[in-house]
Design a protein around this motif. Structure first.
Motif, mmCIF file in Angstrom:
data_model
loop_
_atom_site.group_PDB
_atom_site.id
_atom_site.type_symbol
_atom_site.label_atom_id
_atom_site.label_comp_id
_atom_site.label_asym_id
_atom_site.label_seq_id
_atom_site.Cartn_x
_atom_site.Cartn_y
_atom_site.Cartn_z
ATOM 1 N N ALA A 1 -33.441 -49.616 -49.704
ATOM 2 C CA ALA A 1 -34.410 -48.975 -48.809
ATOM 3 C C ALA A 1 -35.652 -49.842 -48.634
ATOM 4 O O ALA A 1 -36.204 -49.948 -47.533
ATOM 5 C CB ALA A 1 -34.792 -47.600 -49.350
ATOM 6 N N VAL A 2 -36.120 -50.487 -49.713
ATOM 7 C CA VAL A 2 -37.288 -51.364 -49.624
ATOM 8 C C VAL A 2 -36.971 -52.573 -48.756
ATOM 9 O O VAL A 2 -37.751 -52.947 -47.869
ATOM 10 C CB VAL A 2 -37.745 -51.811 -51.028
ATOM 11 N N PHE A 3 -35.827 -53.199 -49.006
ATOM 12 C CA PHE A 3 -35.437 -54.374 -48.214
ATOM 13 C C PHE A 3 -35.325 -54.010 -46.733
ATOM 14 O O PHE A 3 -35.765 -54.777 -45.869
ATOM 15 C CB PHE A 3 -34.110 -54.928 -48.724
ATOM 16 N N ILE B 1 -39.837 -46.603 -56.748
ATOM 17 C CA ILE B 1 -38.939 -47.749 -56.725
ATOM 18 C C ILE B 1 -38.287 -47.949 -58.091
ATOM 19 O O ILE B 1 -37.098 -48.271 -58.185
ATOM 20 C CB ILE B 1 -39.713 -49.015 -56.296
ATOM 21 N N GLY B 2 -39.054 -47.756 -59.174
ATOM 22 C CA GLY B 2 -38.489 -47.876 -60.509
ATOM 23 C C GLY B 2 -37.384 -46.870 -60.750
ATOM 24 O O GLY B 2 -36.352 -47.180 -61.364
ATOM 25 N N LEU B 3 -37.588 -45.642 -60.249
ATOM 26 C CA LEU B 3 -36.544 -44.620 -60.381
ATOM 27 C C LEU B 3 -35.295 -45.031 -59.622
ATOM 28 O O LEU B 3 -34.165 -44.861 -60.103
ATOM 29 C CB LEU B 3 -37.068 -43.284 -59.857
ATOM 30 N N SER B 4 -35.471 -45.596 -58.433
ATOM 31 C CA SER B 4 -34.320 -46.034 -57.650
ATOM 32 C C SER B 4 -33.573 -47.163 -58.354
ATOM 33 O O SER B 4 -32.346 -47.184 -58.386
ATOM 34 C CB SER B 4 -34.784 -46.485 -56.261
ATOM 35 N N LEU B 5 -34.311 -48.108 -58.953
ATOM 36 C CA LEU B 5 -33.672 -49.193 -59.697
ATOM 37 C C LEU B 5 -32.892 -48.652 -60.895
ATOM 38 O O LEU B 5 -31.779 -49.111 -61.192
ATOM 39 C CB LEU B 5 -34.728 -50.199 -60.167
ATOM 40 N N SER B 6 -33.468 -47.664 -61.575
ATOM 41 C CA SER B 6 -32.790 -47.078 -62.731
ATOM 42 C C SER B 6 -31.506 -46.377 -62.316
ATOM 43 O O SER B 6 -30.473 -46.475 -62.995
ATOM 44 C CB SER B 6 -33.720 -46.088 -63.441
ATOM 45 N N MET B 7 -31.559 -45.659 -61.195
ATOM 46 C CA MET B 7 -30.366 -44.961 -60.731
ATOM 47 C C MET B 7 -29.288 -45.946 -60.296
ATOM 48 O O MET B 7 -28.088 -45.697 -60.495
ATOM 49 C CB MET B 7 -30.739 -44.016 -59.585
ATOM 50 N N GLU B 8 -29.680 -47.070 -59.708
ATOM 51 C CA GLU B 8 -28.694 -48.074 -59.336
ATOM 52 C C GLU B 8 -28.049 -48.677 -60.576
ATOM 53 O O GLU B 8 -26.836 -48.918 -60.608
ATOM 54 C CB GLU B 8 -29.357 -49.160 -58.481
ATOM 55 N N ASP B 9 -28.861 -48.944 -61.602
ATOM 56 C CA ASP B 9 -28.296 -49.468 -62.851
ATOM 57 C C ASP B 9 -27.339 -48.450 -63.480
ATOM 58 O O ASP B 9 -26.270 -48.808 -63.982
ATOM 59 C CB ASP B 9 -29.418 -49.793 -63.838
ATOM 60 N N HIS B 10 -27.731 -47.183 -63.430
ATOM 61 C CA HIS B 10 -26.885 -46.138 -63.989
ATOM 62 C C HIS B 10 -25.551 -46.057 -63.246
ATOM 63 O O HIS B 10 -24.482 -45.974 -63.854
ATOM 64 C CB HIS B 10 -27.602 -44.793 -63.909
ATOM 65 N N GLY B 11 -25.629 -46.100 -61.907
ATOM 66 C CA GLY B 11 -24.407 -46.032 -61.118
ATOM 67 C C GLY B 11 -23.503 -47.226 -61.349
ATOM 68 O O GLY B 11 -22.286 -47.092 -61.478
ATOM 69 N N ALA B 12 -24.118 -48.435 -61.427
ATOM 70 C CA ALA B 12 -23.316 -49.639 -61.652
ATOM 71 C C ALA B 12 -22.635 -49.594 -63.017
ATOM 72 O O ALA B 12 -21.461 -49.953 -63.158
ATOM 73 C CB ALA B 12 -24.197 -50.878 -61.544
ATOM 74 N N THR B 13 -23.373 -49.142 -64.036
ATOM 75 C CA THR B 13 -22.785 -49.056 -65.378
ATOM 76 C C THR B 13 -21.672 -48.012 -65.429
ATOM 77 O O THR B 13 -20.640 -48.202 -66.076
ATOM 78 C CB THR B 13 -23.874 -48.693 -66.408
ATOM 79 N N THR B 14 -21.877 -46.912 -64.722
ATOM 80 C CA THR B 14 -20.860 -45.857 -64.695
ATOM 81 C C THR B 14 -19.554 -46.365 -64.098
ATOM 82 O O THR B 14 -18.471 -46.159 -64.644
ATOM 83 C CB THR B 14 -21.375 -44.650 -63.902
ATOM 84 N N PHE B 15 -19.657 -47.053 -62.960
ATOM 85 C CA PHE B 15 -18.439 -47.558 -62.324
ATOM 86 C C PHE B 15 -17.812 -48.685 -63.145
ATOM 87 O O PHE B 15 -16.592 -48.833 -63.184
ATOM 88 C CB PHE B 15 -18.751 -48.058 -60.907
#
Length: 418
Positions: free
Chosen positions: A59-61, A202-216
């Motif tokens: 979203a930022v990009f 933005i930090g929350l969004s980064l954390s959620m992306e890390d969480h999703g990547a680790t989950t998959f």
């Protein structure tokens, strides 16, 4: 040391930061300073949020790309004010070449403006060193990285810019040597970075992306579970695992039913409440980031709330041009007029062509040109010039506006009247 050697750095190896006796770090370069204050950029979610890491959020990009692209691609004109009502293109002025053809030796005008606008969005400031030639005319604009500059205002209100090059050397430039684009500011000197105030989002969004990547990556949420009434031994577990892996590979097993032995049962796992909340949180974070940058959600791919700004997507686009893009265009125009136009050329000014915003909409452009010609605002040749077409014979005429043609003061009598 020449200005270009200082600005771009010399061949000498940069000084490295060293440890002081008390265990602290001695700052010798902007990177040392950035490393030292990294802890201050950490959000409550544990993510380090700065201009570089923030761009990893889609979203930022997208917001930075959309706004920077609009500023970079809009044509900018250099005009000369003849009198209160008359303007003409100042194609012979040095600013025409600087802004429309070659701002420096390696960048095109759109590249330069896109880069400067990105600095403005991510850091609140954008700087360029003005290289002057004969008679004090600016011949080049050298972009300077905002992280390497510290702005200082003296007691007499004069402003100085302290720049640190790659070797750690510092040089102070006076205000007249720098073109300084400032975004939202609270002290009138330094711009406010969006990243600073949007850090938690933005930090929350980064954390959620890390969480999703680790989950998959780890496959933390299976789609089904097998139940056995008794207890399986190691050999039986391995046989079952091999059978399941072969079944999952497809091939001849594709579309067939899975046969379970020894009273085993299978249960499907649905999406948990935590998974649903995770998806909703990502949507909320995306909308929040769009709000910080003033970009309608639909422009970054969020079409679920297309009526949240105006009555629809069309109204959202109009709102973006009016309330967001206009702010940035005005900042550019006023900064150019202040920092690049010499005092003796007070009849020269710069202006973006806002009409180019609709160049991708043929129907809107056609309606606009038709109305302008009907009301005598544009001549046919002026319309052709806007479309990069050559003039035609007789195309300099201005049509009388409809329903406003002048007539005689008293009506004429017809021949049959007595």
């Amino acid at each position: 040391m020449g200005i270009r050697e200082f600005f771009f750095g010399s061949r000498e190896a940069p000084q490295a930061a060293v440890q002081s006796r008390d265990g602290g770090v001695v700052i010798n370069s902007p990177q040392d300073l950035a490393d030292a204050i990294e802890g201050q950029m950490t959000s409550k979610s544990g993510q380090t949020v700065n201009a570089n890491t923030a761009l990893k959020v889609a979203a930022v990009f997208a917001c930075v790309r959309i706004i920077s692209g609009a500023v970079a691609n809009l044509p900018i004109h250099v005009k000369r004010r003849i009198d209160a009502e008359t303007r003409e293109d100042a194609s012979g002025h040095f600013l025409w070449k600087l802004l429309r053809k070659k701002p420096n030796r390696w960048q095109t005008p759109s590249q330069y403006r896109r880069m400067m606008q990105a600095h403005l969005l991510l850091r609140g400031n954008a700087y360029s060193l003005k290289v002057k030639g004969v008679q004090g005319k600016v011949v080049e604009l050298l972009p300077m990285h905002p992280d390497r500059i510290e702005v200082k205002q003296a007691d007499d209100l004069s402003i100085a810019y302290e720049y640190t090059n790659k070797s750690g050397r510092k040089q102070v430039f006076p205000q007249e040597a720098i073109m300084h684009l400032v975004g939202l500011t609270l002290d009138g000197v330094n711009g406010v970075s969006v990243i600073t105030y949007a850090r938690e989002t933005i930090g929350l969004s980064l954390s959620m992306e890390d969480h999703g990547a680790t989950t998959f990556k780890n496959g933390a949420r299976p789609s089904s579970v097998l139940k056995h009434p008794g207890k399986l031994g190691p050999e039986a577990i391995e046989n079952l695992r091999a059978s399941l892996e072969a079944y999952k590979m497809g091939g001849e097993s594709e579309g067939k039913s899975l046969v379970l032995e020894e009273g085993m049962d299978v249960s499907q796992l649905t999406m948990t409440a935590e998974d649903v909340q995770y998806i909703e949180s990502r949507k909320f974070s995306r909308s929040d980031i769009a709000m910080f940058f003033g970009v309608p959600p639909h422009m970054i791919g969020d079409t679920e709330k297309s009526t949240s700004w105006g009555s629809g997507i069309e109204q959202q686009s109009i709102g973006f041009a009016t309330y967001t893009l206009e702010d940035h265009l005005t900042t550019w125009e006023e900064t150019i007029n202040r920092d690049l136009v010499p005092e003796q050329d007070d009849d020269i000014y710069s202006r973006f062509n806002r009409n180019a915003l609709v160049r991708g909409d043929m129907k809107t452009r056609q309606g606009f040109y038709t109305a302008m010609m009907q009301w005598g605002v544009y001549s046919p040749n002026e319309v052709r010039a806007l479309e990069e077409m050559n003039p035609r014979d007789g195309g300099e005429i201005y049509y009388d506006p409809p329903n406003t043609a002048g007539g005689q003061d008293t009506p004429q009598e017809s021949e049959g009247d007595t």
